[in-house]
Design an enzyme around this catalytic site. Structure first.
Site, PDB file in Angstrom:
ATOM      1  N   ILE A  13       2.524   4.705   8.628  1.00 41.07           N
ATOM      2  CA  ILE A  13       2.280   6.357   8.043  1.00 41.07           C
ATOM      3  C   ILE A  13       2.983   7.371   8.663  1.00 41.07           C
ATOM      4  O   ILE A  13       4.073   8.119   8.272  1.00 41.07           O
ATOM      5  CB  ILE A  13       0.507   6.546   7.843  1.00 41.07           C
ATOM      6  N   ASP A  32       3.200   7.660  20.734  1.00 38.90           N
ATOM      7  CA  ASP A  32       3.158   7.274  20.098  1.00 38.90           C
ATOM      8  C   ASP A  32       2.564   6.241  21.311  1.00 38.90           C
ATOM      9  O   ASP A  32       3.338   6.110  22.472  1.00 38.90           O
ATOM     10  CB  ASP A  32       3.771   5.541  19.326  1.00 38.90           C
ATOM     11  N   THR A  36      -0.466  -0.286  18.640  1.00 40.74           N
ATOM     12  CA  THR A  36      -0.046  -0.893  17.392  1.00 40.74           C
ATOM     13  C   THR A  36       0.555  -0.765  17.275  1.00 40.74           C
ATOM     14  O   THR A  36       1.218  -1.539  16.561  1.00 40.74           O
ATOM     15  CB  THR A  36      -1.328  -0.819  16.398  1.00 40.74           C
ATOM     16  N   TYR A 142     -15.161   2.316  12.179  1.00 36.03           N
ATOM     17  CA  TYR A 142     -14.318   2.638  12.126  1.00 36.03           C
ATOM     18  C   TYR A 142     -14.251   3.779  10.730  1.00 36.03           C
ATOM     19  O   TYR A 142     -14.129   5.024  11.333  1.00 36.03           O
ATOM     20  CB  TYR A 142     -12.989   1.571  10.897  1.00 36.03           C
TER      21      TYR A 142
HETATM   22  C1  UD1 Z   1     -10.010   0.518   4.610  1.00 38.39           C
HETATM   23  C2  UD1 Z   1      -9.817   1.973   4.212  1.00 38.39           C
HETATM   24  C3  UD1 Z   1      -8.608   2.119   4.107  1.00 38.39           C
HETATM   25  C4  UD1 Z   1      -8.672   2.588   5.504  1.00 38.39           C
HETATM   26  C5  UD1 Z   1      -8.285   1.362   6.087  1.00 38.39           C
HETATM   27  C6  UD1 Z   1      -7.750   1.217   7.403  1.00 38.39           C
HETATM   28  C7  UD1 Z   1     -11.791   2.074   2.766  1.00 38.39           C
HETATM   29  C8  UD1 Z   1     -11.955   1.115   1.345  1.00 38.39           C
HETATM   30  N1  UD1 Z   1     -10.494   2.003   2.817  1.00 38.39           N
HETATM   31  O1  UD1 Z   1      -9.424  -0.731   3.634  1.00 38.39           O
HETATM   32  O2  UD1 Z   1      -8.849   4.136   3.638  1.00 38.39           O
HETATM   33  O3  UD1 Z   1      -6.723   2.935   5.410  1.00 38.39           O
HETATM   34  O4  UD1 Z   1      -8.937   0.835   6.162  1.00 38.39           O
HETATM   35  O5  UD1 Z   1      -7.490  -0.152   7.846  1.00 38.39           O
HETATM   36  O6  UD1 Z   1     -13.197   1.436   3.237  1.00 38.39           O
HETATM   37  N2  UD1 Z   1      -8.919  -9.202   2.685  1.00 38.39           N
HETATM   38  C9  UD1 Z   1      -8.514 -10.407   1.742  1.00 38.39           C
HETATM   39  N3  UD1 Z   1      -8.402 -10.822   2.735  1.00 38.39           N
HETATM   40  C10 UD1 Z   1      -7.228 -10.362   4.204  1.00 38.39           C
HETATM   41  C11 UD1 Z   1      -7.428  -8.817   3.729  1.00 38.39           C
HETATM   42  C12 UD1 Z   1      -8.174  -8.341   3.585  1.00 38.39           C
HETATM   43  O7  UD1 Z   1      -9.233 -10.652   0.562  1.00 38.39           O
HETATM   44  O8  UD1 Z   1      -5.847 -11.539   4.660  1.00 38.39           O
HETATM   45  C13 UD1 Z   1      -9.566  -7.604   1.775  1.00 38.39           C
HETATM   46  C14 UD1 Z   1      -9.921  -7.203   2.287  1.00 38.39           C
HETATM   47  O9  UD1 Z   1     -12.168  -7.829   2.719  1.00 38.39           O
HETATM   48  C15 UD1 Z   1     -11.154  -6.149   2.051  1.00 38.39           C
HETATM   49  C16 UD1 Z   1      -9.741  -5.567   0.949  1.00 38.39           C
HETATM   50  O10 UD1 Z   1      -8.765  -6.910   0.963  1.00 38.39           O
HETATM   51  O11 UD1 Z   1     -11.998  -6.235   0.535  1.00 38.39           O
HETATM   52  C17 UD1 Z   1      -9.291  -4.751   1.713  1.00 38.39           C
HETATM   53  O12 UD1 Z   1      -9.032  -4.777   3.168  1.00 38.39           O
HETATM   54  P1  UD1 Z   1      -7.972  -4.213   3.675  1.00 38.39           P
HETATM   55  O13 UD1 Z   1      -6.853  -3.628   3.578  1.00 38.39           O
HETATM   56  O14 UD1 Z   1      -8.033  -4.134   5.322  1.00 38.39           O
HETATM   57  O15 UD1 Z   1      -8.600  -2.425   3.627  1.00 38.39           O
HETATM   58  P2  UD1 Z   1      -9.881  -1.783   4.078  1.00 38.39           P
HETATM   59  O16 UD1 Z   1     -10.660  -2.388   5.001  1.00 38.39           O
HETATM   60  O17 UD1 Z   1     -10.281  -1.938   2.189  1.00 38.39           O
END
Ligand code: UD1
Length: 318
Positions: A13, A32, A36, A142
């Site tokens: 970002i 930075d 990461t 987090y």
């Molecule tokens: C969270 C925050 C988001 C923030 C991010 C930072 C919420 C709703 N969102 O994102 O605003 O920017 O942290 O890291 O809290 N998943 C899979 N397979 C994978 C990876 C992830 O199924 O290989 C699933 C996760 O379990 C989750 C969804 O995808 O349900 C999104 O995961 P991810 O992209 O890691 O973001 P959040 O944890 O939702």
């Protein structure tokens, strides 16, 4: 002397905000730690003054803030599962770093700080869409850390008169998001895997939903937050998102169309600390900033897949 400071400038970002500022002819400094962030992300940002430094060190903060008018604070150790594995590192790089930066910003006479908040602050409450008046309910380290940063922003506005603005980002995705770590955002991981013909894993049944927000919308929200009148935005917090949501299963289907992947996903157990559904009300950002998301999910994903395909970023190692 740079007018703008972008923290986390070698991250996804931060580098995107810096690129837009440079394109508008602004003078930019970036900092930075490269924990990461990646040096490769600085390609194209040669006009930016770059400091390799860690905001956990007050001296690095002082150096970065010197002479600056506006800060975009994007540096963080992102990822819910990373924070579950190492909550102390998340706290140091999100909370300590943010407080150090604010102290240095105040000392240097910085006028405004725009902060990358997180939708994770809302937690797993059932009410949708998420409105800013709702009580926060963080359910991961987090989320706690990003929310603590928000509170510091509000307090520095109230107590010291620093013009702070919090944008609560909702699952930002797009070019330059690192696809190579298992702590990466799900769309970056899936783009990389599907383009490589590898089977991705969905944690849970895939019916969880997110307000996935294309990067250009978030960059736009930041620039609006930097220029909006202080009387409207100083000390305020608002969602930065699209106001629509999509399930992981649906997102997977669209990604299959865009990448040509023909397989099915594997399904694994749900992830600890995961929120089930996330959707933003974007009324406040519309009202205070005149914000309007310009790129919808499908178009954003099309551009993202294209970028991973063409840049080769998807095949580079972490
Ligand atoms: C969270 C925050 C988001 C923030 C991010 C930072 C919420 C709703 N969102 O994102 O605003 O920017 O942290 O890291 O809290 N998943 C899979 N397979 C994978 C990876 C992830 O199924 O290989 C699933 C996760 O379990 C989750 C969804 O995808 O349900 C999104 O995961 P991810 O992209 O890691 O973001 P959040 O944890 O939702």
């Amino acid at each position: 002397m740079a007018k703008y400071l972008v923290t986390g400038a070698a991250g996804f970002i931060g580098r995107s905000i810096a690129a837009e500022l440079l394109a508008r002819g602004e003078s930019v400094r970036g900092i930075d730690s490269l924990i990461t962030g990646k040096r490769a992300n600085l390609a194209g940002l040669e006009a930016m003054e770059f400091i390799e430094g860690d905001l956990a060190e007050p001296s690095a903060c002082a150096k970065a803030c010197d002479g600056v008018e506006v800060i975009f604070h994007e540096a963080a150790l992102a990822s819910v599962p990373r924070s579950v594995a190492d909550p102390v590192a998340t706290n140091v790089n999100c909370v300590d770093a943010t407080l150090n930066l604010l102290v240095a910003a105040r000392a240097a006479g910085v006028r405004r700080v725009v902060y990358a908040g997180s939708s994770s602050a809302y937690g797993d409450t059932p009410t949708l869409p998420k409105q800013e008046e709702m009580l926060p309910n963080p359910i991961s380290p987090y989320a706690v850390a990003k929310l603590a940063g928000e509170h510091y922003m509000r307090v520095f506005a109230r107590v010291y008169g620093l013009e702070t603005v919090v944008l609560r980002y909702f699952n930002v995705f797009g070019p330059y998001q690192d696809p190579t770590s298992h702590y990466s955002g799900v769309l970056a991981i899936f783009c990389r895997m599907l383009l490589a013909g590898e089977q991705p894993t969905i944690h849970g049944d895939g019916e969880q939903s997110r307000d996935f927000t294309y990067i250009d919308n978030v960059v736009e929200a930041n620039l609006l937050a930097a220029s909006a009148p202080a009387a409207k935005v100083a000390g305020q917090m608002m969602n930065a998102a699209t106001g629509s949501r999509i399930t992981l299963n649906e997102a997977f289907k669209i990604l299959c169309e865009l990448t040509g992947y023909k397989g099915k996903p594997a399904y694994g157990p749900p992830r600890a600390g995961d929120v089930h559904d996330s959707l933003a009300d974007i009324g406040r950002a519309k009202e205070l900033l005149g914000y309007e998301p310009k790129v919808d999910f499908r178009e954003g994903l099309r551009r993202t897949v294209e970028w991973y395909r063409e840049s080769g970023a998807a095949s580079e190692s972490a």
